[in-house]
Scaffold this motif. Structure first.
Motif, short mmCIF file in Angstrom:
data_model
loop_
_atom_site.label_atom_id
_atom_site.label_comp_id
_atom_site.label_asym_id
_atom_site.label_seq_id
_atom_site.Cartn_x
_atom_site.Cartn_y
_atom_site.Cartn_z
N THR A 54 0.76 -1.17 0.16
CA THR A 54 -0.04 -0.07 0.09
C THR A 54 0.89 1.29 -0.06
O THR A 54 0.39 2.51 0.13
CB THR A 54 -1.12 0.02 1.08
N THR A 55 2.23 1.17 -0.15
CA THR A 55 3.04 2.37 -0.08
C THR A 55 3.72 2.55 -1.44
O THR A 55 3.76 1.84 -2.22
CB THR A 55 4.17 2.21 0.89
N GLU A 93 8.73 8.19 1.64
CA GLU A 93 7.73 7.16 1.59
C GLU A 93 6.39 7.91 1.75
O GLU A 93 6.04 8.63 2.56
CB GLU A 93 7.95 6.33 3.03
N LEU A 94 5.31 7.18 0.71
CA LEU A 94 4.21 7.94 0.75
C LEU A 94 3.07 7.11 1.23
O LEU A 94 2.93 5.84 0.53
CB LEU A 94 3.92 8.48 -0.86
N GLN A 95 2.34 7.47 2.18
CA GLN A 95 1.55 6.66 2.76
C GLN A 95 0.10 7.17 2.77
O GLN A 95 -0.18 8.29 3.37
CB GLN A 95 1.85 6.14 4.38
N GLY A 96 -0.84 6.74 1.98
CA GLY A 96 -2.17 7.17 1.93
C GLY A 96 -3.08 6.27 1.47
O GLY A 96 -4.30 6.47 1.67
N ILE A 149 5.50 10.98 4.10
CA ILE A 149 4.58 11.75 3.88
C ILE A 149 3.12 10.95 3.66
O ILE A 149 2.94 10.05 3.13
CB ILE A 149 4.61 12.58 2.14
N LYS A 150 2.25 11.54 4.50
CA LYS A 150 1.01 10.75 4.66
C LYS A 150 -0.32 11.68 4.22
O LYS A 150 -1.60 10.85 4.10
CB LYS A 150 0.91 10.29 6.33
N THR A 178 -6.82 14.38 -3.37
CA THR A 178 -7.23 13.11 -3.66
C THR A 178 -8.66 13.01 -4.72
O THR A 178 -9.44 13.73 -4.52
CB THR A 178 -7.79 12.04 -2.48
N ILE A 179 -8.18 12.26 -5.69
CA ILE A 179 -9.18 12.30 -6.77
C ILE A 179 -10.14 10.94 -6.74
O ILE A 179 -9.73 9.86 -6.88
CB ILE A 179 -8.62 12.32 -8.42
#
Length: 416
Positions: free
Chosen positions: A105-106, A127-130, A169-170, A175-176
């Motif tokens: 999921t990252t 690291e992008l966590q969203g 970065i969370k 967000t589309i």
């Protein structure tokens, strides 16, 4: 008056494919066995990256572009993901920066050392966590520096700004949420102001990249699209997919009216996904089928009949994915206009394949190399704006590097 056939003059009519010699291939690469419909390979003038098969977590190899021949089985890898890596993309403005996404999921962004990966790389730059489910697709913005788009099996498209001090970065910039199923592909127009997507719900969507607003939506019953490409400045989209009779098919769309396709063309009855690749400088479209050995190529025009079939490259080696070298990495002395890196899983082989315009002269051929996109960004992001939840203010620079007006795209703040 006697009837005469209509012959179309084209300087790319006799383009041919030339596979590299065995010594110029990359041999012994444990290419991933993932069934994801991605290319699994990314190339720039310095490095070649390929997703590999590994036990426990996910990894990919980064090789010097000149590191041909047999690859050491113990070659260090980039191995920071806890799940299988599904997609990798090089930053178009930094040859030492690559992004990867995974089933964990990252999204992770890596800085490759100057002399390549000499030991296992496990700590990412960002690291992008969203996302809440596995991330299947990532794309860099074509004109704005350090802006990354990602989409996952949670049906969301997220926009990330990497120009921030945090390592993790969370919160994405935006967000589309227009999609009702998994996004299958994503493609930007030349200046990055709009992007198109195909989705498992059979719809093609065209959206603004800075606001996320939905501009148009197509739902054609005779064409099920799997991949989409925006055709540069021609104001057209091309999609590859299947017809209602399950034949592989390509369709051409007017970017200003997606209600009905301009053209639909059936190709064959094979089942592999068709990967389209477009060269905006030569207006050539290449179609490579997953599991096929051949690559068809066409010339695109803004007037009818729009798509002109040229010929095809044939090989007995089936491809699982394809990497594409940017224009600035081609060999102009041999009149090379496109270069694929073909993943042959059954042999653990990566085979460079050059598309060449036959010319007698060995001098530089200016007519087949028009001005192309630079490796310097047209937009930079100096910092976050204090309002609108981190909406960004962009600064324009290096506009002269581009033939089109790239200033159409900007993250803007309501206060300005």
């Amino acid at each position: 008056m006697t009837w005469r056939p209509q012959y179309r003059s084209s300087k790319f009519r006799h383009v041919f494919g030339k596979a590299a010699t065995k010594e110029s291939c990359y041999d012994g690469v444990p290419i991933t066995r993932s069934v994801q419909d991605n290319n699994f390979c990314a190339v720039n003038p310095r490095f070649l990256a390929v997703i590999t098969e590994c036990a426990g977590g996910g990894a990919f190899l980064v090789l010097s572009i000149h590191h041909t021949g047999k690859v050491d089985p113990t070659h260090p890898r980039v191995s920071g993901h806890r799940g299988n890596v599904l997609d990798i993309k090089w930053n178009p403005f930094n040859d030492y920066c690559i992004a990867s996404c995974s089933e964990d999921t990252t999204v992770k962004v890596w800085e490759i050392p100057l002399h390549g990966v000499l030991k296992n790389l496990t700590t990412p730059w960002k690291e992008l966590q969203g996302h809440s489910r596995r991330v299947g697709l990532i794309e860099w913005h074509p004109t704005a520096n350090n802006i990354l788009f990602s989409t996952a099996y949670d049906y969301q498209v997220m926009i990330w700004n990497l120009d921030c001090p945090e390592q993790v970065i969370k919160n994405p910039v935006r967000t589309i949420s227009h999609h009702t199923d998994v996004v299958l592909s994503m493609s930007f127009n030349t200046d990055g102001s709009q992007f198109a997507t195909t989705c498992k719900d059979r719809k093609i969507r065209l959206m603004e990249s800075h606001s996320g607003n939905l501009l148009q939506e197509a739902n054609c019953k005779t064409h099920k699209a799997s991949k989409v490409l925006v055709l540069g400045n021609l104001k057209k989209l091309v999609t590859s997919g299947t017809s209602r009779w399950n034949e592989r098919q390509i369709a051409l769309w007017d970017q200003d009216d997606l209600s009905v396709p301009l053209l639909e063309e059936n190709l064959d009855g094979s089942s592999g996904v068709l990967f389209p690749f477009y060269d905006p400088d030569t207006h050539m479209l290449y179609l490579a089928g997953k599991g096929d050995g051949n690559i068809r190529y066409y010339e695109i025009s803004s007037e009818k009949p729009y798509i002109q079939y040229l010929t095809e490259y044939r090989s007995h080696l089936p491809q699982k994915g394809m990497g594409v070298m940017p224009k600035r990495g081609l060999d102009v002395s041999s009149c090379e206009v496109f270069r694929f890196y073909k993943l042959v899983t059954i042999k653990g082989l990566i085979e460079p394949l050059s598309m060449i315009v036959p010319r007698r002269s060995e001098s530089y051929q200016e007519d087949i190399y028009p001005m192309t996109a630079s490796n310097r960004p047209a937009l930079t992001i100096p910092g976050s704006c204090p309002c609108l939840s981190g909406t960004l203010l962009c600064v324009f620079e290096n506009i002269s590097d581009f033939s089109d007006k790239y200033c159409k795209f900007a993250f803007t703040c309501n206060r300005f």
